[in-house]
Write a protein that holds these residues in place. Structure first.
Motif, PDB file in Angstrom:
ATOM      1  N   THR A 198       0.814  -1.210   0.000  1.00  0.00           N
ATOM      2  CA  THR A 198       0.000   0.000   0.000  1.00  0.00           C
ATOM      3  C   THR A 198       0.848   1.260   0.000  1.00  0.00           C
ATOM      4  OG1 THR A 198      -1.857  -1.066   1.124  1.00  0.00           O
ATOM      5  CG2 THR A 198      -1.693   1.311   1.358  1.00  0.00           C
ATOM      6  N   ASN A 199       0.404   2.223  -0.804  1.00  0.00           N
ATOM      7  CA  ASN A 199       0.969   3.572  -0.746  1.00  0.00           C
ATOM      8  C   ASN A 199      -0.162   4.570  -0.967  1.00  0.00           C
ATOM      9  OD1 ASN A 199       3.258   5.533  -0.716  1.00  0.00           O
ATOM     10  ND2 ASN A 199       2.464   5.983  -2.755  1.00  0.00           N
ATOM     11  N   PHE A 200      -0.410   5.405   0.035  1.00  0.00           N
ATOM     12  CA  PHE A 200      -1.469   6.409  -0.050  1.00  0.00           C
ATOM     13  C   PHE A 200      -0.873   7.764  -0.429  1.00  0.00           C
ATOM     14  CE2 PHE A 200      -3.497   3.536   3.215  1.00  0.00           C
ATOM     15  CZ  PHE A 200      -4.514   3.085   2.383  1.00  0.00           C
ATOM     16  N   VAL A 201      -1.535   8.454  -1.338  1.00  0.00           N
ATOM     17  CA  VAL A 201      -1.118   9.787  -1.771  1.00  0.00           C
ATOM     18  C   VAL A 201      -2.090  10.842  -1.260  1.00  0.00           C
ATOM     19  CG1 VAL A 201      -0.702  11.252  -3.799  1.00  0.00           C
ATOM     20  CG2 VAL A 201       0.043   8.868  -3.802  1.00  0.00           C
ATOM     21  N   ASN A 202      -3.329  10.458  -1.029  1.00  0.00           N
ATOM     22  CA  ASN A 202      -4.355  11.398  -0.567  1.00  0.00           C
ATOM     23  C   ASN A 202      -5.359  10.668   0.329  1.00  0.00           C
ATOM     24  OD1 ASN A 202      -6.562  10.246  -2.253  1.00  0.00           O
ATOM     25  ND2 ASN A 202      -5.301  10.981  -3.947  1.00  0.00           N
ATOM     26  N   PRO A 203      -6.225  11.411   1.037  1.00  0.00           N
ATOM     27  CA  PRO A 203      -7.174  10.777   1.956  1.00  0.00           C
ATOM     28  C   PRO A 203      -8.489  10.359   1.310  1.00  0.00           C
ATOM     29  CG  PRO A 203      -7.305  13.146   2.191  1.00  0.00           C
ATOM     30  CD  PRO A 203      -6.237  12.887   1.163  1.00  0.00           C
ATOM     31  N   THR A 204      -8.650  10.590   0.000  1.00  0.00           N
ATOM     32  CA  THR A 204      -9.933  10.374  -0.665  1.00  0.00           C
ATOM     33  C   THR A 204      -9.976   9.142  -1.556  1.00  0.00           C
ATOM     34  OG1 THR A 204      -9.239  11.763  -2.527  1.00  0.00           O
ATOM     35  CG2 THR A 204     -10.410  12.851  -0.702  1.00  0.00           C
ATOM     36  N   ASP A 208      -4.507   8.614  -8.682  1.00  0.00           N
ATOM     37  CA  ASP A 208      -3.117   9.046  -8.761  1.00  0.00           C
ATOM     38  C   ASP A 208      -2.307   7.778  -9.063  1.00  0.00           C
ATOM     39  OD1 ASP A 208      -0.286   9.459  -7.672  1.00  0.00           O
ATOM     40  OD2 ASP A 208      -1.114  11.480  -7.490  1.00  0.00           O
ATOM     41  N   PRO A 209      -1.379   7.844 -10.018  1.00  0.00           N
ATOM     42  CA  PRO A 209      -0.634   6.641 -10.396  1.00  0.00           C
ATOM     43  C   PRO A 209       0.091   5.971  -9.228  1.00  0.00           C
ATOM     44  CG  PRO A 209      -0.247   8.400 -11.978  1.00  0.00           C
ATOM     45  CD  PRO A 209      -1.020   9.009 -10.852  1.00  0.00           C
ATOM     46  N   ALA A 210       0.457   6.746  -8.227  1.00  0.00           N
ATOM     47  CA  ALA A 210       1.208   6.192  -7.097  1.00  0.00           C
ATOM     48  C   ALA A 210       0.302   5.718  -5.964  1.00  0.00           C
ATOM     49  CB  ALA A 210       2.194   7.234  -6.570  1.00  0.00           C
ATOM     50  N   HIS A 211      -1.002   5.922  -6.091  1.00  0.00           N
ATOM     51  CA  HIS A 211      -1.946   5.602  -5.019  1.00  0.00           C
ATOM     52  C   HIS A 211      -2.458   4.172  -5.211  1.00  0.00           C
ATOM     53  CE1 HIS A 211      -4.727   7.184  -1.869  1.00  0.00           C
ATOM     54  NE2 HIS A 211      -5.491   6.194  -2.304  1.00  0.00           N
ATOM     55  N   LYS A 212      -1.984   3.231  -4.384  1.00  0.00           N
ATOM     56  CA  LYS A 212      -2.286   1.810  -4.583  1.00  0.00           C
ATOM     57  C   LYS A 212      -2.526   1.103  -3.253  1.00  0.00           C
ATOM     58  CE  LYS A 212      -1.217   1.865  -9.086  1.00  0.00           C
ATOM     59  NZ  LYS A 212      -2.157   1.543 -10.189  1.00  0.00           N
ATOM     60  N   SER A 213      -3.258   0.006  -3.337  1.00  0.00           N
ATOM     61  CA  SER A 213      -3.380  -0.924  -2.214  1.00  0.00           C
ATOM     62  C   SER A 213      -3.738  -2.288  -2.788  1.00  0.00           C
ATOM     63  CB  SER A 213      -4.425  -0.459  -1.207  1.00  0.00           C
ATOM     64  OG  SER A 213      -4.350  -1.230  -0.018  1.00  0.00           O
ATOM     65  N   SER A 214      -3.710  -3.310  -1.947  1.00  0.00           N
ATOM     66  CA  SER A 214      -4.026  -4.665  -2.404  1.00  0.00           C
ATOM     67  C   SER A 214      -5.218  -5.209  -1.629  1.00  0.00           C
ATOM     68  CB  SER A 214      -2.822  -5.587  -2.190  1.00  0.00           C
ATOM     69  OG  SER A 214      -2.602  -5.797  -0.797  1.00  0.00           O
ATOM     70  N   ALA A 215      -5.799  -6.288  -2.145  1.00  0.00           N
ATOM     71  CA  ALA A 215      -6.936  -6.908  -1.468  1.00  0.00           C
ATOM     72  C   ALA A 215      -6.548  -7.375  -0.067  1.00  0.00           C
ATOM     73  CB  ALA A 215      -7.458  -8.079  -2.301  1.00  0.00           C
ATOM     74  N   ARG A 216      -5.362  -7.979   0.070  1.00  0.00           N
ATOM     75  CA  ARG A 216      -4.931  -8.439   1.390  1.00  0.00           C
ATOM     76  C   ARG A 216      -4.771  -7.262   2.352  1.00  0.00           C
ATOM     77  NH1 ARG A 216      -1.911 -13.112   2.684  1.00  0.00           N
ATOM     78  NH2 ARG A 216      -1.147 -13.293   0.529  1.00  0.00           N
ATOM     79  N   ASP A 217      -4.126  -6.188   1.878  1.00  0.00           N
ATOM     80  CA  ASP A 217      -3.908  -5.028   2.738  1.00  0.00           C
ATOM     81  C   ASP A 217      -5.230  -4.414   3.198  1.00  0.00           C
ATOM     82  OD1 ASP A 217      -1.236  -5.425   2.460  1.00  0.00           O
ATOM     83  OD2 ASP A 217      -0.823  -3.563   1.384  1.00  0.00           O
ATOM     84  N   LEU A 218      -6.207  -4.343   2.302  1.00  0.00           N
ATOM     85  CA  LEU A 218      -7.497  -3.745   2.658  1.00  0.00           C
ATOM     86  C   LEU A 218      -8.256  -4.623   3.642  1.00  0.00           C
ATOM     87  CD1 LEU A 218      -8.358  -2.436  -0.885  1.00  0.00           C
ATOM     88  CD2 LEU A 218      -7.949  -0.998   1.127  1.00  0.00           C
ATOM     89  N   ALA A 219      -8.071  -5.931   3.567  1.00  0.00           N
ATOM     90  CA  ALA A 219      -8.681  -6.828   4.549  1.00  0.00           C
ATOM     91  C   ALA A 219      -8.011  -6.661   5.916  1.00  0.00           C
ATOM     92  CB  ALA A 219      -8.573  -8.270   4.081  1.00  0.00           C
ATOM     93  N   ILE A 220      -6.691  -6.494   5.907  1.00  0.00           N
ATOM     94  CA  ILE A 220      -5.972  -6.224   7.163  1.00  0.00           C
ATOM     95  C   ILE A 220      -6.503  -4.950   7.810  1.00  0.00           C
ATOM     96  CG2 ILE A 220      -3.724  -5.506   8.087  1.00  0.00           C
ATOM     97  CD1 ILE A 220      -2.441  -7.416   6.005  1.00  0.00           C
ATOM     98  N   LEU A 221      -6.728  -3.918   6.993  1.00  0.00           N
ATOM     99  CA  LEU A 221      -7.254  -2.652   7.497  1.00  0.00           C
ATOM    100  C   LEU A 221      -8.671  -2.821   8.034  1.00  0.00           C
ATOM    101  CD1 LEU A 221      -7.172   0.400   7.922  1.00  0.00           C
ATOM    102  CD2 LEU A 221      -7.676   0.686   5.475  1.00  0.00           C
TER     103      LEU A 221
END
Length: 420
Positions: A198-204, A208-221
């Motif tokens: 995961t890499n967040f660029v903004n709170p919304t 943004d090309p750099a704004h990413k996350s994965s299914a596993r990471d979102l489940a962890i969250l």
């Protein structure tokens, strides 16, 4: 001659009269045919659009039970909340655009600030020009008025229920001075939770090309929100929220159709497709689902229903050991007692495929010495099924063990030296 002329006139009149009646009928028929053709064309266009946006089913790459469904999404998973174990999944570690699922981290940071006292529910948050949402159809808004103020608790509802970009930006500026500053808080929290893709660029979640996350990471969250934000988690199940005279409904369709679902968040951009993270509790078992890049809002809901139905039908919760049962007697050196009874530190439930048996094994810590307090971890118990570890639980001391006196301790050193 007159008769011939009269006949010609009669025939002409008949033709004229016939045309008066036939023409409207023919015109109406043509109109109907044109309308029917237009309808068919519109339907064909809709089907074409639906076909273009459809996502092919993605089979499970890992599954702990047979017959896992193929899900029409770019990445998906089903997680057991208690253990955090993935019960079935596909493409879980690919970094993808998360759209408004990003706001789960925004709300989580707000919730933890409320929990620690850094924020109070009644604190006022100002709405800057940057945060203000103009209400276009390209973004979701809480509709906070420009230069107004709103309480933190209203902002939190605006983020979770209404998916407000304005609410997310406003709280980011309130807590960190800017969206960029808040993104640093988001990434620090993601690292702490173990969200490695995961890499967040903004709170919304705006693209943004750099704004990413994965299914596993979102489940962890999602699991962290449920576990650590108990005082505010009920907001994720709220179906609507009214602010500034505008009432908006939660976009999570399952909240309206499945009473076992109590969260969490939807997301959508053209790049991210239709995304949904849910949690559901049935018969004491909580499951978390993540569906990323589905083809439509209906599809993300339908695919989630499929996952939940399969999950609750294929798995069950078992209690390998009762909470108060003595699991082992653990050796302790230099104490008034030579051993201490070891029990589970908390109730232990294990999720396994229906019908499978569980075996348990105990591992104790070596070299334990007194004094030892009640509740101190002295080992662990491991549950396996079909030769695979499915869960672990800590073993703790059931009672205090006081340190022995000087003379007894000397004798214990001697016996230990000679291996007695």
């Amino acid at each position: 001659m007159k008769t011939y002329t009269s006949s010609k006139i009669s025939i002409a009149c008949a033709i004229t009269l016939a045309s008066l009646f036939v023409t409207p009928i023919s015109f109406a028929a043509k109109q109907h045919a044109a309308k029917h053709a237009a309808t068919k064309k519109a339907e064909a266009s809709k089907k074409s659009e639906a076909s273009a946006s459809a996502v092919p089913p993605l089979a499970a790459q890992d599954s702990l039970a047979p017959n896992a469904p193929a899900i029409a999404a770019k990445a998906w998973l089903l997680m057991d909340f208690d253990s955090g174990e993935l019960l079935a999944s596909a493409n879980v570690d690919e970094p993808l655009p998360p759209a408004s699922l990003t706001k789960m981290m925004t709300s989580y940071i707000v919730e933890q600030a409320l929990r620690s006292g850094k924020l109070k529910p009644t604190d006022l948050v100002s709405v800057s020009q940057n945060a203000w949402c103009r209400g276009t159809n390209t973004e979701s808004c809480m509709y906070l008025p420009l230069n107004s103020q709103a309480t933190v608790i209203d902002i939190l509802r605006g983020i979770i229920v209404q998916s407000g970009n304005d609410a997310s930006k406003a709280i980011a500026e309130h807590m960190a001075g800017s969206e960029e500053g808040f993104a640093k808080l988001m990434n620090a929290e993601a690292q702490k939770l173990g969200m490695t893709k995961t890499n967040f660029v903004n709170p919304t979640g705006l693209p943004d090309p750099a704004h990413k996350s994965s299914a596993r990471d979102l489940a962890i969250l999602a699991r962290a929100i449920i576990r650590n934000s108990a005082d505010y988690y009920a907001i994720y199940a709220e179906r609507e929220f009214k602010y500034n005279g505008i009432k908006q409904g939660n976009r999570n369709a399952l909240l309206y159709t499945d009473p076992t679902v109590d969260g969490l968040k939807t997301g959508h951009t053209q790049e991210a497709g239709y995304c949904l993270v849910t949690s559901s509790v049935r018969n004491g078992m909580r499951l978390i689902t993540v569906v990323l890049n589905a083809g439509s809002a209906k599809s993300r809901a339908d695919e989630t229903r499929t996952l939940l139905g399969w999950g609750f039908g294929s798995f069950e919760k078992l209690t390998p050991i009762q909470p108060n049962a003595v699991v082992s007697s653990v050796k302790v050196s230099f104490g008034k007692a030579d051993t201490v009874p070891a029990v589970l530190g908390a109730p232990w439930l294990v999720t396994v495929p229906r019908g499978q048996q569980i075996q348990t094994a105990v591992e104790v810590k070596a070299g334990l010495e007194a004094p030892l307090t009640k509740g101190a971890v002295v080992g662990k118990v491991i549950a396996t099924s079909n030769g695979k570890t499915v869960s672990e639980a800590p073993l703790v001391a059931q009672v205090d063990v006081e340190r022995s006196g000087l003379l007894l301790r000397g004798w214990q050193h001697v016996t230990k030296l000679f291996g007695k």
